[in-house]
Design an enzyme around this catalytic site. Structure first.
Site, mmCIF file in Angstrom:
data_model
loop_
_atom_site.group_PDB
_atom_site.id
_atom_site.type_symbol
_atom_site.label_atom_id
_atom_site.label_comp_id
_atom_site.label_asym_id
_atom_site.label_seq_id
_atom_site.Cartn_x
_atom_site.Cartn_y
_atom_site.Cartn_z
ATOM 1 N N GLY A 267 36.351 47.879 32.505
ATOM 2 C CA GLY A 267 35.665 48.669 33.530
ATOM 3 C C GLY A 267 36.541 48.594 34.763
ATOM 4 N N HIS A 268 37.232 49.661 35.075
ATOM 5 C CA HIS A 268 38.185 49.660 36.188
ATOM 6 C C HIS A 268 37.633 50.522 37.323
ATOM 7 C CE1 HIS A 268 41.681 48.536 33.259
ATOM 8 N NE2 HIS A 268 40.701 47.656 33.292
ATOM 9 N N LYS B 261 42.039 49.403 41.002
ATOM 10 C CA LYS B 261 42.364 49.757 42.389
ATOM 11 C C LYS B 261 43.882 49.812 42.581
ATOM 12 C CE LYS B 261 42.952 48.373 46.953
ATOM 13 N NZ LYS B 261 42.522 48.018 48.270
ATOM 14 N N ASP C 293 38.897 41.804 35.499
ATOM 15 C CA ASP C 293 38.212 42.229 36.732
ATOM 16 C C ASP C 293 38.935 41.774 37.996
ATOM 17 O OD1 ASP C 293 36.277 43.321 35.089
ATOM 18 O OD2 ASP C 293 35.059 41.509 35.117
ATOM 19 N N LYS D 102 42.540 45.535 38.876
ATOM 20 C CA LYS D 102 43.677 46.288 38.331
ATOM 21 C C LYS D 102 43.533 47.783 38.595
ATOM 22 C CE LYS D 102 42.630 44.587 34.296
ATOM 23 N NZ LYS D 102 41.580 43.640 34.664
ATOM 24 N N GLN E 70 41.563 43.890 30.688
ATOM 25 C CA GLN E 70 41.213 42.456 30.566
ATOM 26 C C GLN E 70 42.238 41.623 31.346
ATOM 27 O OE1 GLN E 70 41.167 44.329 27.194
ATOM 28 N NE2 GLN E 70 39.271 44.940 28.124
HETATM 29 P P1 GDP Z 1 39.482 45.642 37.091
HETATM 30 O O1 GDP Z 1 38.720 45.584 35.818
HETATM 31 O O2 GDP Z 1 40.599 44.651 37.134
HETATM 32 O O3 GDP Z 1 39.964 47.030 37.417
HETATM 33 O O4 GDP Z 1 38.464 45.213 38.241
HETATM 34 P P2 GDP Z 1 36.929 45.716 38.383
HETATM 35 O O5 GDP Z 1 36.934 47.110 38.856
HETATM 36 O O6 GDP Z 1 36.153 45.393 37.178
HETATM 37 O O7 GDP Z 1 36.424 44.698 39.489
HETATM 38 C C1 GDP Z 1 36.994 44.618 40.728
HETATM 39 C C2 GDP Z 1 35.917 44.904 41.776
HETATM 40 O O8 GDP Z 1 36.388 44.521 43.047
HETATM 41 C C3 GDP Z 1 35.593 46.381 41.904
HETATM 42 O O9 GDP Z 1 34.252 46.488 42.285
HETATM 43 C C4 GDP Z 1 36.500 46.853 43.020
HETATM 44 O O10 GDP Z 1 36.003 47.987 43.715
HETATM 45 C C5 GDP Z 1 36.494 45.650 43.915
HETATM 46 N N1 GDP Z 1 37.709 45.410 44.698
HETATM 47 C C6 GDP Z 1 39.011 45.601 44.346
HETATM 48 N N2 GDP Z 1 39.827 45.149 45.322
HETATM 49 C C7 GDP Z 1 39.022 44.667 46.304
HETATM 50 C C8 GDP Z 1 39.268 44.027 47.553
HETATM 51 O O11 GDP Z 1 40.399 43.794 47.968
HETATM 52 N N3 GDP Z 1 38.171 43.647 48.271
HETATM 53 C C9 GDP Z 1 36.902 43.862 47.854
HETATM 54 N N4 GDP Z 1 35.904 43.462 48.615
HETATM 55 N N5 GDP Z 1 36.639 44.457 46.682
HETATM 56 C C10 GDP Z 1 37.692 44.839 45.907
HETATM 57 P P1 IMO Z 2 38.659 44.633 32.584
HETATM 58 O O1 IMO Z 2 39.734 45.537 32.015
HETATM 59 C C1 IMO Z 2 36.296 40.988 32.168
HETATM 60 C C2 IMO Z 2 35.300 39.704 28.108
HETATM 61 C C3 IMO Z 2 33.865 39.769 27.696
HETATM 62 C C4 IMO Z 2 33.817 38.588 26.737
HETATM 63 C C5 IMO Z 2 35.168 38.671 26.033
HETATM 64 C C6 IMO Z 2 35.152 39.377 24.691
HETATM 65 O O2 IMO Z 2 37.585 45.360 33.298
HETATM 66 O O3 IMO Z 2 39.255 43.529 33.349
HETATM 67 P P2 IMO Z 2 34.910 41.943 23.996
HETATM 68 O O4 IMO Z 2 33.824 42.933 24.246
HETATM 69 O O5 IMO Z 2 36.248 42.348 24.521
HETATM 70 O O6 IMO Z 2 34.981 41.513 22.568
HETATM 71 O O7 IMO Z 2 34.457 40.618 24.819
HETATM 72 O O8 IMO Z 2 36.015 39.377 26.933
HETATM 73 N N1 IMO Z 2 35.872 40.985 28.613
HETATM 74 C C7 IMO Z 2 36.130 41.221 29.902
HETATM 75 N N2 IMO Z 2 35.892 40.472 31.005
HETATM 76 N N3 IMO Z 2 36.928 42.172 32.288
HETATM 77 C C8 IMO Z 2 37.201 42.932 31.200
HETATM 78 O O9 IMO Z 2 37.939 44.053 31.256
HETATM 79 C C9 IMO Z 2 36.758 42.473 29.949
HETATM 80 N N4 IMO Z 2 36.829 42.963 28.688
HETATM 81 C C10 IMO Z 2 36.292 42.033 27.896
HETATM 82 O O10 IMO Z 2 32.993 39.578 28.777
HETATM 83 O O11 IMO Z 2 33.787 37.383 27.455
HETATM 84 MG MG MG Z 3 36.752 45.315 35.151
#
Ligand code: GDP
Ligand code: IMO
Ligand code: MG
Length: 430
Positions: A40-41, A18, A13, A16, A225
């Site tokens: 979840g991206h 973005k 999270d 990535k 991840q």
């Molecule tokens: P990922 O799994 O690495 O793609 O990240 P996620 O999408 O799960 O979580 C990142 C969250 O931060 C999302 O809600 C994005 O919209 C948000 N986000 C990404 N870059 C920024 C930033 O620079 N500032 C803020 N406020 N939010 C951001």
């Molecule tokens: P992105 O790509 C954050 C975490 C779960 C749990 C552990 C194992 O959005 O960054 P799993 O279902 O993979 O067996 O769970 O890994 N986890 C993540 N945490 N971002 C993710 O993906 C994750 N994918 C799995 O919360 O701790």
């Molecule tokens: Mg994510």
């Protein structure tokens, strides 16, 4: 031509999605190589939020082909739902837009059931998985009893395989976990229909990548991840079931190691973690809640609140080494706005020694490894509209430059908001 990998340096999270969406403007191919719909991206484009779990984050760009490599585990119903949602939004998904490896393993309903049942049985010591069946699916892959995408195209073969597999799975589900058994016939029928729907997209990702490379296309590899969720190098057993690091790009997509030219590590300006496991810089106080609210730190996949804490330089240094990072993308700098002062854990203290470049391999040792902090001044100005590095408040620049010095690699991108345009690019990537 350039090939660039985007890898999470923390516990996922990091933002990535973005960064991929931003860079995909100049990339013709985006490839996922591991993980599944545990990811979840999030992309925010023209104010509209899109969350992708399986479809690579380059899909919103007209001329980008998205590929799902053999190393990904696919829940076909989730993938079909994502395709349909995109089509409802006017983005046509055809075989020149999406390629799925026939070798990718399929998450079956019994994988999800086993994932959830196991976690429930573990109780307090649970990993906190996403419940998507990721672990059990990878287990079957390694045990050589998995179902692959191509198997969905041959219903008789699928049924035979399921009949034999389910003898063991159903026994475990019924007699150990006290869950309902699955019918091979029903699953075969349902999953063969998913196979028919996805058949047009199935093609050899390795060959398609080689073709793209030979034509001089820019290619992005989209990690899911993060480094510390890697099954070998992460905080085992509180990890996911795949290798999340750059080394797995080759296995999960079918290219050779010399084909990857740049490896950008994505790091949040602070740290978050969702699920169980050690988190040395975690803030279990009102400041932690402040980060969660201000940063919108709720899981993009499960909606769970994310644990929040300070930036941990050792964790990211480890990620630099393991992934061979060539630069960093720092995200969510805007979330730090308003803090009087900001801490960075510069190293750990362990046995009266300062440790900078490793973390304990034994999970229980985390308890005795104490982070040591430095404190930097904060800033009050809103930075979300800033597009030039030199216009950032000097305290914000100082924060970025301190991280840069600690990591000994350049910061190539600074993100100051969730929107595609809310970004400062310091170095040309493509
Ligand atoms: P990922 O799994 O690495 O793609 O990240 P996620 O999408 O799960 O979580 C990142 C969250 O931060 C999302 O809600 C994005 O919209 C948000 N986000 C990404 N870059 C920024 C930033 O620079 N500032 C803020 N406020 N939010 C951001
Ligand atoms: P992105 O790509 C954050 C975490 C779960 C749990 C552990 C194992 O959005 O960054 P799993 O279902 O993979 O067996 O769970 O890994 N986890 C993540 N945490 N971002 C993710 O993906 C994750 N994918 C799995 O919360 O701790
Ligand atoms: Mg994510």
């Amino acid at each position: 031509m350039a090939t660039v990998a985007i890898i999470g340096t923390q516990w996922g999270d990091e933002g990535k999605g973005k960064i991929i969406d931003l860079l995909a403007e100049k990339a013709q191919v985006v490839v996922r190589f591991q993980g599944g719909n545990n990811a979840g991206h999030t992309l925010v484009v023209n104010g509209k939020k899109h969350i992708f779990h399986l479809i690579p984050s380059g899909i919103l760009h007209d001329s980008t082909i998205c590929m799902i490599g053999n190393g990904v585990v696919i829940d076909p119903a989730v993938l079909i739902e994502e395709i349909e949602k995109l089509e409802e939004n006017g983005i046509q998904i055809h075989k020149e837009k999406l390629v799925i490896s026939p070798r990718a393993h399929v998450i079956m309903p019994y994988h999800r059931a086993l994932d959830v049942a196991r976690e429930a049985r573990k109780g307090k010591g649970k990993i906190g998985t996403t419940g998507r069946g990721i672990g059990p699916c990878y287990e079957d892959k390694i045990a050589r009893s998995g179902i692959r995408m191509e198997d969905l195209l041959d219903v008789e073969f699928l049924l035979e395989k399921l009949k034999s597999l389910l003898e063991e799975k159903n026994f475990l589900l019924e007699h150990y976990y006290h869950q309902r058994p699955f019918s091979p016939e029903r699953i075969a029928e349902e999953y063969a229909s998913y196979g028919q729907r996805l058949a047009p997209f199935m093609d050899d990702v390795s060959i398609r990548l080689e073709e793209a490379k030979n034509k001089g296309k820019n290619i992005l590899f989209e990690g899911a991840q993060g480094t510390h969720l890697d099954v070998d190098h992460g905080t085992y057993p509180y990890v996911t079931s795949s290798n999340t690091i750059s080394g797995n790009i080759c296995c999960g997509s079918g290219i050779g190691p010399l084909a990857i030219e740049q490896i950008i590590g994505v790091a949040k300006a602070y740290t978050t973690r969702v699920g169980g496991g050690p988190f040395p810089t975690e803030l279990e106080d009102p400041l932690g809640s402040w980060f969660r609210e201000k940063g919108g730190e709720f899981g993009a996949t499960t909606g769970r609140p994310r644990r929040c804490g300070w930036f941990d330089a050792t964790m990211v240094r480890v990620a630099k080494r393991i992934n061979g990072l060539t630069s960093l993308a720092i995200t969510k700098l805007d979330v730090l706005t308003g803090l009087e002062s900001i801490k960075i854990a510069k190293n750990y203290q362990h046995n009266n020694e300062k440790v900078y470049n490793r973390t304990p391999s034994k999970i229980t040792d985390f308890e005795t490894w104490e982070p040591e902090y430095i404190e930097l001044p904060g800033w009050k100005e809103d930075i979300r509209k800033i597009r030039r590095y030199s216009e950032l408040p000097k305290e914000a620049r100082n924060y970025i430059e301190t991280i840069e010095e600690m990591m000994e690699i350049p910061v190539s991108i600074v993100s100051v908001g969730p929107g595609r345009e809310e970004t400062i690019v310091l170095r040309k990537i493509f």
